[in-house]
Design a protein around this motif. Structure first.
Motif, short mmCIF file in Angstrom:
data_model
loop_
_atom_site.label_atom_id
_atom_site.label_comp_id
_atom_site.label_asym_id
_atom_site.label_seq_id
_atom_site.Cartn_x
_atom_site.Cartn_y
_atom_site.Cartn_z
N THR A 1 143.53 34.39 91.20
CA THR A 1 144.21 34.26 92.49
C THR A 1 143.44 33.33 93.41
N TYR A 2 144.18 32.43 94.04
CA TYR A 2 143.64 31.50 95.03
C TYR A 2 144.21 31.89 96.39
N ILE A 3 143.34 32.07 97.38
CA ILE A 3 143.77 32.37 98.74
C ILE A 3 143.91 31.03 99.47
N GLU A 4 145.14 30.68 99.81
CA GLU A 4 145.40 29.40 100.47
C GLU A 4 145.24 29.50 101.99
N VAL A 5 145.77 30.59 102.57
CA VAL A 5 145.77 30.77 104.02
C VAL A 5 145.44 32.22 104.34
N GLY A 6 144.65 32.46 105.38
CA GLY A 6 144.44 33.81 105.87
C GLY A 6 143.36 34.57 105.13
N GLY A 7 143.55 35.89 105.09
CA GLY A 7 142.56 36.74 104.45
C GLY A 7 143.17 38.03 103.94
N VAL A 8 142.47 38.63 102.97
CA VAL A 8 142.95 39.86 102.34
C VAL A 8 141.72 40.66 101.90
N ILE A 9 141.86 41.96 101.90
CA ILE A 9 140.82 42.81 101.33
C ILE A 9 141.30 43.23 99.95
N TYR A 10 140.64 42.71 98.92
CA TYR A 10 140.91 43.13 97.55
C TYR A 10 139.95 44.29 97.26
N THR A 11 140.47 45.34 96.71
CA THR A 11 139.62 46.41 96.22
C THR A 11 139.56 46.24 94.71
N ILE A 12 138.38 45.95 94.19
CA ILE A 12 138.20 45.64 92.78
C ILE A 12 137.28 46.70 92.19
N ASP A 13 137.79 47.47 91.23
CA ASP A 13 137.04 48.60 90.68
C ASP A 13 136.46 49.47 91.79
N LEU A 14 137.31 49.74 92.79
CA LEU A 14 137.03 50.62 93.93
C LEU A 14 136.01 50.06 94.93
N VAL A 15 135.68 48.77 94.82
CA VAL A 15 134.77 48.12 95.76
C VAL A 15 135.57 47.11 96.60
N PRO A 16 135.59 47.29 97.95
CA PRO A 16 136.34 46.34 98.78
C PRO A 16 135.62 44.99 98.90
N LEU B 1 138.85 35.97 90.02
CA LEU B 1 139.27 36.10 88.63
C LEU B 1 139.04 37.54 88.22
N LEU B 2 140.12 38.22 87.85
CA LEU B 2 140.05 39.61 87.42
C LEU B 2 140.24 39.67 85.91
N SER B 3 139.34 40.34 85.25
CA SER B 3 139.48 40.51 83.81
C SER B 3 140.57 41.55 83.52
N PRO B 4 141.10 41.58 82.31
CA PRO B 4 142.10 42.59 81.96
C PRO B 4 141.54 44.00 82.18
N HIS B 5 142.45 44.92 82.50
CA HIS B 5 142.11 46.33 82.67
C HIS B 5 141.25 46.60 83.89
N THR B 6 141.24 45.70 84.87
CA THR B 6 140.46 45.89 86.09
C THR B 6 141.33 46.52 87.16
N LEU B 7 140.89 47.65 87.70
CA LEU B 7 141.60 48.28 88.81
C LEU B 7 141.49 47.36 90.02
N HIS B 8 142.63 47.13 90.70
CA HIS B 8 142.60 46.31 91.90
C HIS B 8 143.79 46.61 92.80
N SER B 9 143.59 46.34 94.09
CA SER B 9 144.65 46.45 95.08
C SER B 9 144.38 45.42 96.16
N GLY B 10 145.33 45.23 97.05
CA GLY B 10 145.14 44.27 98.13
C GLY B 10 145.79 44.74 99.40
#
Length: 100
Positions: free
Chosen positions: A46-61, A71-80
């Protein structure tokens, strides 16, 4: 493979034999407010073009802003979740590693 909770697996198919990837152009809040915690079998770039987001990746914001790549590997828990007051435009390429 990382151990996962099956109820968080995303059911969307992001690839097929004819097209082994999916592309997503995301505009928040116009498209949606964020995306819930999930994982999938494909990798995600994922490329962030404009603005900002909090990605939680493996429960770490992790805060991501314009110009950042993730770049998220397969089977990685994530949210935004959008960062309050910011508009977000991002581009995501979700692909199965077999494509490589």
């Amino acid at each position: 493979m990382k151990p996962q909770q099956d109820h968080l697996r995303e059911n969307t198919s992001h690839s097929s034999i004819l097209q082994p990837y999916s592309y997503y152009h995301c505009v928040i809040p116009e498209t949606f407010d964020g995306f819930p915690l999930h994982w999938h079998e494909e990798a995600e770039f994922t490329y962030i073009e404009v603005g900002g987001v909090i990605y939680t990746i493996d429960l770490v914001p992790v805060e991501l802003y314009a110009g950042d790549l993730v770049l998220l590997s397969p089977h990685t828990l994530h949210s935004g979740q959008i960062i309050d007051g910011l508009h977000l435009v991002s581009h995501s390429f979700v692909f199965h590693l077999d494509m490589l």
